[in-house]
Scaffold this motif. Structure first.
Motif, short mmCIF file in Angstrom:
data_model
loop_
_atom_site.label_atom_id
_atom_site.label_comp_id
_atom_site.label_asym_id
_atom_site.label_seq_id
_atom_site.Cartn_x
_atom_site.Cartn_y
_atom_site.Cartn_z
N LYS A 147 0.83 -1.19 0.00
CA LYS A 147 0.00 0.00 0.00
C LYS A 147 0.87 1.25 0.00
O LYS A 147 2.00 1.22 0.46
CB LYS A 147 -0.92 0.01 1.24
CG LYS A 147 -1.89 -1.14 1.30
CD LYS A 147 -2.75 -1.04 2.56
CE LYS A 147 -3.73 -2.21 2.64
NZ LYS A 147 -4.56 -2.14 3.88
N THR A 149 0.46 3.82 1.82
CA THR A 149 0.67 4.28 3.19
C THR A 149 1.92 3.66 3.82
O THR A 149 2.39 4.14 4.86
CB THR A 149 -0.56 3.95 4.04
OG1 THR A 149 -0.86 2.54 3.92
CG2 THR A 149 -1.76 4.76 3.58
N GLN A 175 -1.85 12.85 -0.09
CA GLN A 175 -3.25 12.40 -0.03
C GLN A 175 -3.40 11.23 0.94
O GLN A 175 -4.45 11.06 1.59
CB GLN A 175 -3.72 12.00 -1.44
CG GLN A 175 -5.16 11.54 -1.51
CD GLN A 175 -6.14 12.65 -1.19
OE1 GLN A 175 -5.90 13.81 -1.54
NE2 GLN A 175 -7.24 12.31 -0.52
N TYR A 176 -2.32 10.41 1.06
CA TYR A 176 -2.37 9.24 1.95
C TYR A 176 -1.71 9.51 3.30
O TYR A 176 -1.47 8.58 4.07
CB TYR A 176 -1.70 8.05 1.27
CG TYR A 176 -2.58 7.41 0.22
CD1 TYR A 176 -3.45 6.38 0.56
CD2 TYR A 176 -2.56 7.85 -1.09
CE1 TYR A 176 -4.27 5.80 -0.39
CE2 TYR A 176 -3.38 7.28 -2.05
CZ TYR A 176 -4.23 6.26 -1.69
OH TYR A 176 -5.06 5.69 -2.64
N ILE A 235 -4.12 3.37 -6.31
CA ILE A 235 -4.42 4.72 -5.81
C ILE A 235 -5.93 4.78 -5.59
O ILE A 235 -6.70 5.23 -6.43
CB ILE A 235 -3.94 5.80 -6.80
CG1 ILE A 235 -2.46 5.61 -7.12
CG2 ILE A 235 -4.17 7.20 -6.24
CD1 ILE A 235 -1.90 6.61 -8.15
N ASP A 236 -6.34 4.26 -4.44
CA ASP A 236 -7.77 4.17 -4.14
C ASP A 236 -8.40 5.54 -3.95
O ASP A 236 -9.63 5.68 -4.09
CB ASP A 236 -8.00 3.33 -2.88
CG ASP A 236 -7.51 1.89 -3.06
OD1 ASP A 236 -7.81 1.31 -4.10
OD2 ASP A 236 -6.81 1.38 -2.17
N ALA A 237 -7.59 6.52 -3.64
CA ALA A 237 -8.11 7.87 -3.39
C ALA A 237 -8.17 8.70 -4.67
O ALA A 237 -8.14 9.93 -4.62
CB ALA A 237 -7.27 8.57 -2.33
#
Length: 469
Positions: A147, A149, A175-176, A235-237
């Protein structure tokens, strides 16, 4: 015999009709010349300078291919020609356009867009690919990265020397909640990425380019040399990023689109951004429309040698588009491109109005020129009537001969006036009646004088002279 200007032979006046015809012909030729020149300048090929870079990039090669196709002499009806202006990259291309040194430019949509730039076409869509190399073989320290993060404290390699990709990475990290200052960022030249990745190990990589970019695929392959498959970082966001930064869009990397071994196995969420073809705001609408029309007509011809050319798309014509569309490109996309008559109908209408006004002015000018001839003819007709009276009282054949000669000059001038249109047929008829009376009076007077003895002629002459004294 009386003296004065009326007795002098009138000089032939210049033809008013010929002057009028000359003025009208000159006016018509002037209008035709203006319309012809306008048509020539409207349809003549226009050469546009397009800023693109860096050197040896796919963008430059595509633009060079477009320029060659546009400039091909065999391309009939080609209204636009291209001249590439090489730059160091998208940022430099945008600056070149902003300074007015180019008419068109290839720019990145996520960089600062010049205020005078308007979209013409989308050259290509780019997707962001982030991955971690496989941990098999020579094991890497730390837990496996799956991930974004988890990237804090790690080394991340960015493919490409442009600062834009580094800024993009920092935006994603923020963003993360990952502090960009807590990661080590290195960059590799795009054309040397594979070799650089083999020599330097990193914990994660980022590349941005077309979905099937060979540079990205080679970089992924080079980072997987120890065996195993890379882990693609989703990039889930993406939706949140696109909301905060309109230049980016949420996208997916299709399964199996990144080379061998079915990479990736499943769709991966990511963000995308576009490379745009933009034009100067002040560039003529008709010129941009012609360029856009030729661009989309030629792109299919180039897709064999340049697959990227087939990716060219029409621009976003919505009013809230990130980059406002150029009116010329919008006209082409919406099917509202103006024809030659649409663009110049007003000028043609005003030209016809000018021609009509010129005709009216010419008619007035012709009437003005004929006024002098009419006035002169009127005074000569009055003079002819006076000569008629004089001829009936003349006592000398010499005087009658002189009157006859003057009448001939008046006749010649009157015929000229009639030919020029200064007098009408009715006026000429009245003049002929007066002239006929004059000739009859001269003939009768000469016959009478010839029948009289010389001493009676002299006595009559002296008597008349004494009566007028």
């Amino acid at each position: 015999m009386t003296d004065g200007p009326a007795n002098q032979s009138p000089k032939p006046l210049r033809s008013a009709k010929r002057r009028l015809i000359f003025v009208l012909i000159a006016g018509v030729l002037a209008i035709i010349g203006t319309l012809t020149a306008g048509y020539y300048f409207a349809v003549r090929p226009v050469t546009l300078k397009i800023a693109v870079g860096p050197a040896n990039s796919d963008d430059l090669r595509v633009v060079q291919a477009l320029a060659q196709a546009f400039n091909n002499n065999n391309q009939q009806h080609s209204q636009v020609k291209l001249r590439p202006v090489p730059t160091e990259g998208a940022t430099a291309s945008a600056q070149t356009l902003g300074e007015g040194k180019a008419d068109l430019a290839i720019i990145r949509g996520d960089l600062d867009v010049p205020k005078n730039a308007q979209a013409v076409a989308t050259l290509r869509k780019n997707v962001v690919v982030m991955w971690a190399p496989p941990s098999k073989g020579k094991a890497r320290k730390g837990a496996k990265i799956t991930k974004i993060t988890q990237l804090a404290g790690h080394k991340i390699a960015v493919v490409g020397r442009t600062p834009a990709n580094v800024n993009l990475l920092k935006l994603i990290l923020q963003q993360y909640g990952v502090d960009p200052n807590k990661v080590e960022i290195v960059q590799f030249p795009a054309n040397e990425a594979a070799d650089a990745i083999r020599n330097q190990k990193a914990d994660a990589y980022l590349a941005a380019g077309p979905a099937n970019s060979k540079i990205t695929i080679d970089a992924i392959t080079a980072s997987s040399r120890d065996g195993g498959e890379p882990t693609f970082l989703a990039i889930d966001a993406a939706e949140a990023i696109s909301q905060n930064h309109p230049a980016y869009e949420a996208a997916e990397i299709p399964a199996g689109s990144l080379g061998a071994a079915n990479r990736p196995e499943d769709e991966v969420k990511t963000i995308s951004f576009a490379h745009h073809i933009v034009a100067r705001k002040g560039l003529a609408e008709s010129t941009v429309a012609a360029f856009t029309r030729q661009l989309f007509a030629i792109r299919q011809q180039l897709k064999t040698d340049f697959p990227l050319a087939a990716k060219i798309e029409t621009p976003d014509t919505d009013k809230d588009a990130t980059i406002p569309v150029h009116p010329g490109a919008a006209a082409f996309v919406d099917g509202e491109e103006k024809t030659f008559l649409d663009r110049y109908s007003d000028y043609i209408w005003w030209g016809l109005m000018a021609l009509s006004a010129m005709g009216s002015a010419g008619a007035w000018f012709a009437g003005y020129l004929k006024q002098d001839e009419r006035n002169t003819n009127t005074s000569q007709r009055e003079r002819l009537l006076e000569m008629l009276k004089t001829a009936r009282q003349s006592d000398a054949t010499d005087e009658l001969d002189q009157l006859q000669a003057e009448a001939d000059d008046i006749l010649r001038h009157t015929l000229d006036c009639y030919e020029h249109g200064a007098i009408e047929e009715g006026t000429l008829t009245a003049f002929n009646i007066a002239l006929e009376q004059f000739h009859n009076a001269v003939a009768d007077r000469k016959a009478l004088l010839l029948s009289m003895p010389q001493n009676l002629q002299r006595a009559a002459t002296q008597f008349r002279a004494a009566g007028t004294a």
